[in-house]
Design a protein around this motif. Sequence first.
Motif, PDB file in Angstrom:
ATOM      1  N   GLY A   7     -34.684  -3.693  79.057  1.00 12.57           N
ATOM      2  CA  GLY A   7     -33.639  -3.109  78.151  1.00 12.57           C
ATOM      3  C   GLY A   7     -33.977  -2.773  77.048  1.00 12.57           C
ATOM      4  O   GLY A   7     -35.134  -2.916  76.284  1.00 12.57           O
ATOM      5  N   SER A   8     -32.998  -2.540  76.000  1.00 14.57           N
ATOM      6  CA  SER A   8     -33.331  -1.770  74.894  1.00 14.57           C
ATOM      7  C   SER A   8     -33.090  -2.766  73.720  1.00 14.57           C
ATOM      8  O   SER A   8     -33.200  -2.382  72.651  1.00 14.57           O
ATOM      9  N   PHE A   9     -32.267  -3.921  74.283  1.00 15.37           N
ATOM     10  CA  PHE A   9     -32.104  -5.054  73.077  1.00 15.37           C
ATOM     11  C   PHE A   9     -33.252  -5.751  72.667  1.00 15.37           C
ATOM     12  O   PHE A   9     -33.223  -6.532  71.558  1.00 15.37           O
ATOM     13  N   ILE A  10     -34.341  -5.824  73.628  1.00 12.52           N
ATOM     14  CA  ILE A  10     -35.479  -6.747  73.298  1.00 12.52           C
ATOM     15  C   ILE A  10     -36.448  -5.899  72.191  1.00 12.52           C
ATOM     16  O   ILE A  10     -36.335  -4.859  71.687  1.00 12.52           O
ATOM     17  N   ASN A  11     -37.177  -6.938  71.459  1.00 13.68           N
ATOM     18  CA  ASN A  11     -38.141  -6.497  70.410  1.00 13.68           C
ATOM     19  C   ASN A  11     -39.411  -7.284  70.705  1.00 13.68           C
ATOM     20  O   ASN A  11     -39.469  -7.981  71.708  1.00 13.68           O
TER      21      ASN A  11
END
Length: 359
Positions: free
Chosen positions: A210-214
């Motif tokens: 997903g795109s929310f992870i860092n």
Amino acid sequence: MLDSIRVFRQVPRVVFGAGSVEKLRGIADARVAGGADYMVVLIDSVHRSTGLRARIESILPANALLVDVNTDHEPTTSQIDETKASILKAKNDRTPSLVVGIGGGSVLDISKAVSVVMTNPGPSTQYQGWDLVKNPALFKIGVPTLSGTGSESSRTAVLCSRDKKFGINSDYSMFDQVILDPQLLVTVPRDQRFHTGMDCYVHSVESITGSFINSFGRVFASSSLELSRNVFLGKASDEELMVASFFGGASVANAEVGVCHALSYGLSLVLGYRHGIANCIAFNVLDDFYHGYVDEFRTMMDRNRVQLPRDVVKGVSDSDMDKMIDMTLKMERPLTNALGERWKEVLTRDRIKELYKKM
Ligand code: NAD
Ligand code: ZN
């Protein structure tokens, strides 16, 4: 996309190791002052037959309130409100000073939600959503006896109400302590172990893709993914499964789930499938979204000799199909995480229906 600056919340204290459930008494004594002060222990009623309930009873203070929880169905908001009322009734309206949850994701979520409604007025439905809880919850300890949901380390307590399955997502719904005792998993039936274990695998996949992870959250997700593979493709132990589940929950707490959870919530809400198996049914048709991970999942199913039901929406009425689609579309955050801000262009009502029909 979330802001680039993030606050990483974690369970502050983890007691880990075979036999660690025996530490519960010492931990409880430090929290419960005595006199009128008491603790409430919510325990899966299955543990009347596994022997764990008797063991717990023997180490608890005499005034502890032990509540058996039936997990035939996923937790509901009315169950939370009724549990709160019955605890207060049993103890002359006195609020406990400690809540302990012993069981799988269902009992862990129930104990998290009960700890919230004990200090926040009104029905539990009003806290389903993100950061709606105003007052700090009661101190709570989680003791998983089934691994995979990651409820022990996540911010959410997932509850079904009449028309939605939605979590109470709050820093106040995280456990203050967990006790991870791998010996408590030995009685879990084989298929259940796989289904709930796959919840953990899917949490890691949905977080990591997903795109929310860092970079920080990615460490949780990749550790959990690797451990899940060791367990379900290799010969890793329950101890590793327990750690995988914990890190899977931590990865979701610091990222989000995705398309699989958005679809599986519809299956649970309308058709009553338990969360673990609902995820397996949904993930199995998501090749277009999760590609090689879906192949890997099928290899895990083969290795573990697990089969899924087929044609699960056969005979489902148009209105129930609409309810399932509506449920999926309510999962805006997970779908944004998985597909970006313009997710509605990808996951149309027709596409969702088509996916349900493939299951
Ligand atoms: P569960 O808690 O519903 O339990 C499944 C079955 O396993 C039940 O019959 C239970 O009695 C049995 N069981 C539990 N421990 C056992 C043991 N040691 N021996 C024998 N039987 C045992 O299943 P679950 O998959 O752990 O939890 C599902 C729930 O968790 C769903 O409601 C789902 O929405 C929720 N969930 C929460 C989170 C979160 O972060 N809070 C994440 C994913 C799922
Ligand atoms: Zn899940």
